[in-house]
Each structure stands twice: as structure tokens, then as C-alpha cells.
Design an enzyme around this catalytic site. Structure first.
Site, PDB file in Angstrom:
ATOM      1  N   TYR A 297      13.010  13.046  40.301  1.00 43.67           N
ATOM      2  CA  TYR A 297      13.894  13.016  40.061  1.00 43.67           C
ATOM      3  C   TYR A 297      13.714  11.836  38.779  1.00 43.67           C
ATOM      4  O   TYR A 297      14.632  11.262  38.073  1.00 43.67           O
ATOM      5  CB  TYR A 297      14.371  11.887  41.440  1.00 43.67           C
ATOM      6  CG  TYR A 297      14.856  12.563  42.112  1.00 43.67           C
ATOM      7  CD1 TYR A 297      15.922  13.538  41.872  1.00 43.67           C
ATOM      8  CD2 TYR A 297      13.784  12.651  43.645  1.00 43.67           C
ATOM      9  CE1 TYR A 297      16.163  14.607  43.243  1.00 43.67           C
ATOM     10  CE2 TYR A 297      14.461  12.903  44.386  1.00 43.67           C
ATOM     11  CZ  TYR A 297      15.865  13.855  44.157  1.00 43.67           C
ATOM     12  OH  TYR A 297      15.489  14.688  45.455  1.00 43.67           O
TER      13      TYR A 297
ATOM     14  N   HIS B 208      24.212  15.281  40.135  1.00 48.99           N
ATOM     15  CA  HIS B 208      22.598  15.501  40.186  1.00 48.99           C
ATOM     16  C   HIS B 208      21.992  15.599  39.234  1.00 48.99           C
ATOM     17  O   HIS B 208      22.135  16.006  38.441  1.00 48.99           O
ATOM     18  CB  HIS B 208      22.630  16.872  41.084  1.00 48.99           C
ATOM     19  CG  HIS B 208      23.385  17.000  42.314  1.00 48.99           C
ATOM     20  ND1 HIS B 208      23.109  16.456  43.340  1.00 48.99           N
ATOM     21  CD2 HIS B 208      24.492  17.861  42.378  1.00 48.99           C
ATOM     22  CE1 HIS B 208      24.461  16.581  44.384  1.00 48.99           C
ATOM     23  NE2 HIS B 208      25.290  17.540  43.748  1.00 48.99           N
TER      24      HIS B 208
HETATM   25  C1  DQA Z   1      20.076  14.489  44.227  1.00 51.04           C
HETATM   26  C2  DQA Z   1      19.787  16.286  45.082  1.00 51.04           C
HETATM   27  C3  DQA Z   1      19.862  16.138  46.748  1.00 51.04           C
HETATM   28  O1  DQA Z   1      19.981  17.422  46.891  1.00 51.04           O
HETATM   29  C4  DQA Z   1      19.249  15.529  47.224  1.00 51.04           C
HETATM   30  O2  DQA Z   1      19.590  15.025  48.630  1.00 51.04           O
HETATM   31  C5  DQA Z   1      19.259  13.676  46.174  1.00 51.04           C
HETATM   32  C6  DQA Z   1      19.423  13.836  45.188  1.00 51.04           C
HETATM   33  C7  DQA Z   1      19.458  14.952  43.219  1.00 51.04           C
HETATM   34  O3  DQA Z   1      20.276  14.116  42.545  1.00 51.04           O
HETATM   35  O4  DQA Z   1      19.088  15.737  42.300  1.00 51.04           O
HETATM   36  O5  DQA Z   1      19.211  12.820  47.174  1.00 51.04           O
HETATM   37  O6  DQA Z   1      21.298  14.832  44.800  1.00 51.04           O
END
Ligand code: DQA
Length: 142
Positions: free
Chosen positions: A22, A99
Site C-alpha cells: 500500500y 484502490h
Molecule cells: C484496497 C484493496 C482491498 O483488497 C484491501 O482489502 C484494502 C485496500 C486498496 O486500496 O488497494 O484494504 O482497497
């Protein structure tokens, strides 16, 4: 244009949460970047993060008549939440799903979004820029 930015569960931990997936940016940093871009684009932004599905639903309900559109990172609820989908559909508000990671390049279960077909569009895989691209896309509709 008024836009509500909604962050789902665990996104309050950005910066320290799985940085290899992330990135290093905190939620505050992402929100500040959005506010700065919103200023340039003539958009007023408000922000909400919760780890609780019901609170996210209440926030989305409360957005009716207050904002023109929503940018939402539903986080893990993307893949499971009929409730969140129903809340967004109930408002009739346009929304962009974003995302940080590319959910299509990860585990199989992340490839399914229960919201995507109801969204104006979906942007994933660009880190914090996914949010900024979502904002630009909504602002371009003005
Ligand atoms: C997310 C992707 C999701 O699968 C994950 O559960 C997240 C973050 C992203 O921003 O990449 O919490 O939404």
C-alpha cells in the site's frame, strides 16, 4: 462540485500497513493531496474513514443533498459488502471506486468487486494517485 471521500476499514493504518503493498503515504497525506488538487479544480472535499460497515453506510446516507459525488475506497468491504453497495445505490449519487493496489493482480478473492458495476468508473493500482485520478475524472464532468 462537492465531493465526499470515503475510506473503508484499515485505511487509517496507511503508512505502516503492509507498505510493500500500500506504500508509505498516510491517510492524512492522501487527504491533503486531494484537498490541494480539489482547490485547483474548484471542488470542495470532505473526508470520512471508518472501520465499521454501519458507520460507512450512515455516512453515505448522510451525503444525500450534501455532495454531488463520492470517491470511495471500500477496502476489504469491496469484496464482501452487499450492504455498502445497497447504500450507494440508495443514494443515487455518482461514485468512483478507487484502490491503492491493483486488486486484479493479487489474490483471486480481490478480483471481485460488489460495487464496480454501479460505479461511474474504477481506478486501481496507482497508489495515492488512484484517488487523485478519480477526483480529476469527476471534476472533468463539471
Ligand atoms: C484496497 C484493496 C482491498 O483488497 C484491501 O482489502 C484494502 C485496500 C486498496 O486500496 O488497494 O484494504 O482497497
Amino acid at each position: 462540485m462537492k465531493i465526499l471521500v470515503v475510506h473503508g476499514p484499515n485505511l487509517n493504518l496507511l503508512g505502516s500497513r503492509e507498505p510493500g503493498v500500500y506504500g508509505a503515504a498516510t491517510l492524512d497525506l492522501i487527504n491533503s493531496s486531494l484537498s490541494a488538487l480539489g482547490g485547483e479544480l474548484g471542488c470542495t472535499l470532505s473526508f470520512f474513514q471508518s472501520n465499521h460497515e454501519g458507520e460507512l453506510v450512515e455516512c453515505i446516507h448522510g451525503a444525500v443533498g450534501e455532495v454531488d459525488a463520492i470517491i470511495i475506497n471500500p477496502a476489504g468491504l469491496t469484496h464482501t459488502s452487499v450492504v455498502l453497495r445497497d447504500a450507494l445505490l440508495a443514494t443515487g449519487l455518482r461514485f468512483v471506486e478507487v484502490h491503492l493496489s491493483n486488486i486484479h493482480a493479487r489474490e483471486e478473492f480481490r478480483r471481485v468487486s460488489l460495487l464496480a458495476d454501479a460505479a461511474v468508473g474504477v481506478i486501481c493500482g496507482f497508489g495515492p494517485s488512484s484517488y487523485l485520478l478519480g477526483l480529476r475524472a469527476l471534476a472533468a464532468e463539471q
